[in-house]
Enzyme design. Sequence first.
Site, PDB file in Angstrom:
ATOM      1  CD  GLU A  73     109.313 -14.413  30.686  1.00 25.16           C
ATOM      2  OE1 GLU A  73     108.232 -14.327  31.312  1.00 25.16           O
ATOM      3  OE2 GLU A  73     109.886 -15.487  30.441  1.00 25.16           O
ATOM      4  CG  ASP A 126     103.425 -15.675  42.284  1.00 24.38           C
ATOM      5  OD1 ASP A 126     102.951 -16.654  41.674  1.00 24.38           O
ATOM      6  OD2 ASP A 126     103.908 -14.681  41.706  1.00 24.38           O
ATOM      7  NE  ARG A 166     107.132  -7.666  34.835  1.00 28.75           N
ATOM      8  CZ  ARG A 166     106.972  -8.839  35.443  1.00 28.75           C
ATOM      9  NH1 ARG A 166     107.524  -9.073  36.626  1.00 28.75           N
ATOM     10  NH2 ARG A 166     106.258  -9.779  34.866  1.00 28.75           N
ATOM     11  CD  GLU A 213     104.808 -12.189  36.904  1.00 31.89           C
ATOM     12  OE1 GLU A 213     105.979 -11.815  36.789  1.00 31.89           O
ATOM     13  OE2 GLU A 213     104.375 -12.741  37.928  1.00 31.89           O
ATOM     14  CD  GLU A 234     101.929 -16.352  38.472  1.00 28.56           C
ATOM     15  OE1 GLU A 234     101.827 -17.168  39.408  1.00 28.56           O
ATOM     16  OE2 GLU A 234     102.513 -15.258  38.571  1.00 28.56           O
ATOM     17  CE  LYS A 273     105.541  -9.885  40.805  1.00 28.82           C
ATOM     18  NZ  LYS A 273     105.201 -10.719  39.659  1.00 28.82           N
ATOM     19  CD  GLN A 277     108.689  -7.509  40.074  1.00 31.91           C
ATOM     20  OE1 GLN A 277     107.816  -7.274  39.240  1.00 31.91           O
ATOM     21  NE2 GLN A 277     109.284  -8.674  40.163  1.00 31.91           N
ATOM     22  CG  ASP A 304     101.351 -11.996  40.115  1.00 33.99           C
ATOM     23  OD1 ASP A 304     100.780 -11.144  40.808  1.00 33.99           O
ATOM     24  OD2 ASP A 304     102.519 -12.385  40.326  1.00 33.99           O
ATOM     25  CG  HIS A 322     109.205 -16.386  34.408  1.00 30.40           C
ATOM     26  ND1 HIS A 322     108.857 -15.221  33.739  1.00 30.40           N
ATOM     27  CD2 HIS A 322     109.178 -16.071  35.728  1.00 30.40           C
ATOM     28  CE1 HIS A 322     108.621 -14.261  34.620  1.00 30.40           C
ATOM     29  NE2 HIS A 322     108.815 -14.743  35.827  1.00 30.40           N
ATOM     30  CB  THR A 356      96.631 -11.295  42.114  1.00 30.67           C
ATOM     31  OG1 THR A 356      97.852 -10.764  42.623  1.00 30.67           O
ATOM     32  CG2 THR A 356      96.910 -12.586  41.360  1.00 30.67           C
TER      33      THR A 356
END
Lengths: 407, 407
Positions: free
Chosen positions: A352, A117, A226, A188, A190, A242, A229, A222, A124, A246
Amino acid sequence: MTWVEIGPGEWPIGALPYGVFSTGGNRHLGVAIGRWVLDLHRAANVGLFKGVVEPDVLMGGSLNPLLARTPRVWDGVREHITELLSDPIHEPKVSPLLTELRDVQLHLSWQVGDFVDFYGSLQHAENLGRMLRPDSEPLMSNWRHIPVAYHERAGTVVVSGTDIRRPHGMVETADGVRFAPSQRLDIEIELGFVLGNPSDPGTLIRTASAHEHLFGVVVVNDWSARDIQAFESRPLGPFLGKSFATSVSAWVLPMAAVEAARVPPPPQEPEPAPHLRLADPWALDIGFDAWLKREGETPLRLSTTNASTLYWTAPQQIAHLTSNGTPIRAGDLIATGTISGDDPGSYGSLIEITGNGASAIQIGGRDSTFLEDGDEIVITAAAHLGGGSTASLGEVRGRVGMISPLP
Amino acid sequence: MTWVEIGPGEWPIGALPYGVFSTGGNRHLGVAIGRWVLDLHRAANVGLFKGVVEPDVLMGGSLNPLLARTPRVWDGVREHITELLSDPIHEPKVSPLLTELRDVQLHLSWQVGDFVDFYGSLQHAENLGRMLRPDSEPLMSNWRHIPVAYHERAGTVVVSGTDIRRPHGMVETADGVRFAPSQRLDIEIELGFVLGNPSDPGTLIRTASAHEHLFGVVVVNDWSARDIQAFESRPLGPFLGKSFATSVSAWVLPMAAVEAARVPPPPQEPEPAPHLRLADPWALDIGFDAWLKREGETPLRLSTTNASTLYWTAPQQIAHLTSNGTPIRAGDLIATGTISGDDPGSYGSLIEITGNGASAIQIGGRDSTFLEDGDEIVITAAAHLGGGSTASLGEVRGRVGMISPLP
């Protein structure tokens, strides 16, 4: 252009994405066309690919044997499928090999080798830097020199439609460190590239040759916890925050179908090192829409973003990945990293969008920040081919649907 | 106890490690005994495992089909091999299936699923913290709460004896950031656990059940390019500084062969979270010797260290790894992290042994810090079973033998 009837919003003859499906029995490789899937396993078995490719390559129940071949073979198979579906002379033999998509179950199309990844969006990386390291420069000093990346878990890549368990993990709370369900479950958005045409150890794949290893694209979500993480990541990076899942779209759209979506990427400053330079730079104009569906509420569009805004390009990521001599295997997956544009409506993650949970989004008149149980995330993507024409990448969807049976 | 002649230093009947070998043709699964390898593929093919296990499990040219089964099958196969090699009644049938080890080529014994490298040595984490973050506490605040780890690249795990290319990479120099061959090529002495008996997604494997997924042990050299790693690692952890190669011993020694080497692990403070607690804590008393061989010089012993000094134990690492619902696949590999004891003679990496390159080691009267081209590293390991008896894990060796053909 094809004898197959294609309704609005259905897979056109220019797409021909590969997938793996079953109808109760074994898994077969197939190609989507219209509202059908063409059974490549049976097609190869009855000799329809004679002189094009060995039937075994299409009969393993997985995309991997095809990924293990060269672009010449990829092109040959695609051209032949196009021919089979275009010339009405083939209809009598081919139409019995079509099954309606609504009657099949879709599976992960290939066995993932290694999954890398990247962290390729400048916006970002800056957004996260500002939130997580408010007293430092938002961008780490290495970020503009190399496409920063880490390995993710290949064994937990799941196909679109798979329910996602809210992970437990060790998180820091006001009461200290404890083991608890994640309270900050995030997405996420992607773009993923499925790699093939294995390279030899010790070979740096030049940016100009990277396309020889890019088989196709998938939409990637993904999933990220948080809080897990945040606690675990120092100094070796994300791991359990993570690795629980996925999601990828079921259909792998060949690069040939998105070739016309090439656009210039953003400028890079400073100029990259020689092995990361691009003679003929290209990004992909692929637009993404992410929707949050909460039961009883109107679906909420979380983001509309575009892969063309990514700072680091796929050829550079492949050159970087192989620059230490690491070979590419058939089935390796690289993902671009979260795709965030300049304005908040184009951010690719809830951390975000909500300013690290500080500013809630409204759903059904209620404040919300991270994902709740039962929430479903649907991300659709389409490549813009010019002249108003588009090529759909399909969608990746996943529901926070199962409470983990952990303690 | 066995009808096979066993010379000094040869594989005893109590070891029976699995490996994959060839003699010019196909790869076969085998078991080492004395100076021989027993061909399990041929043994299964002629019906010697009838009633014990389906022959396919031993005939795939890889350990994976056996890893995919349960400990009951693992034990059954091992008991039957022991019987075949112990009772002279089997000699006429079995002895034609023995090939001298010197006549075979050894290969990687299994296809690695996901590869997780832990950071389980307190001394190693503190040594690195002191060197790399001199102004902070040596240990990160998470370290005593969780077995910190990251994913490494599965596709570049190579068998002992494979030459190692010095990687190129982006490094920070006095002249700025440039792409160059690593000048700080290092080793990491680790113990690896090969996992099997696949678990279901969403299942936390309890520390008390972890042994059901531990198939066997290998010696690991986790080659590391410290300069590449230093520049790339923030904020997502090591990537290309590690991904170029990880060497493992050719023989996978089953857990049953090292059971008697269980010893109490070091105390843990604070007490771990409930899911990481151990009812019956065990570490493995496995000693390692690492040698540096440079042409024309007397081999230099770099380190003598022991896995019993590791803070985090394998059952805790497996509980942590699965605590977010991640399943175990057959062939997953976990490594302990660099094994460093208290005194410098037991440090498991050159960065520690040389104080980050500040204090050279002497080879042939010449100062040396990191690896030079042509250097060979040999790491041997043996489990101490009590009563002066040992079980060898064999060795992992690799020579910095090929200059990368990169620019």
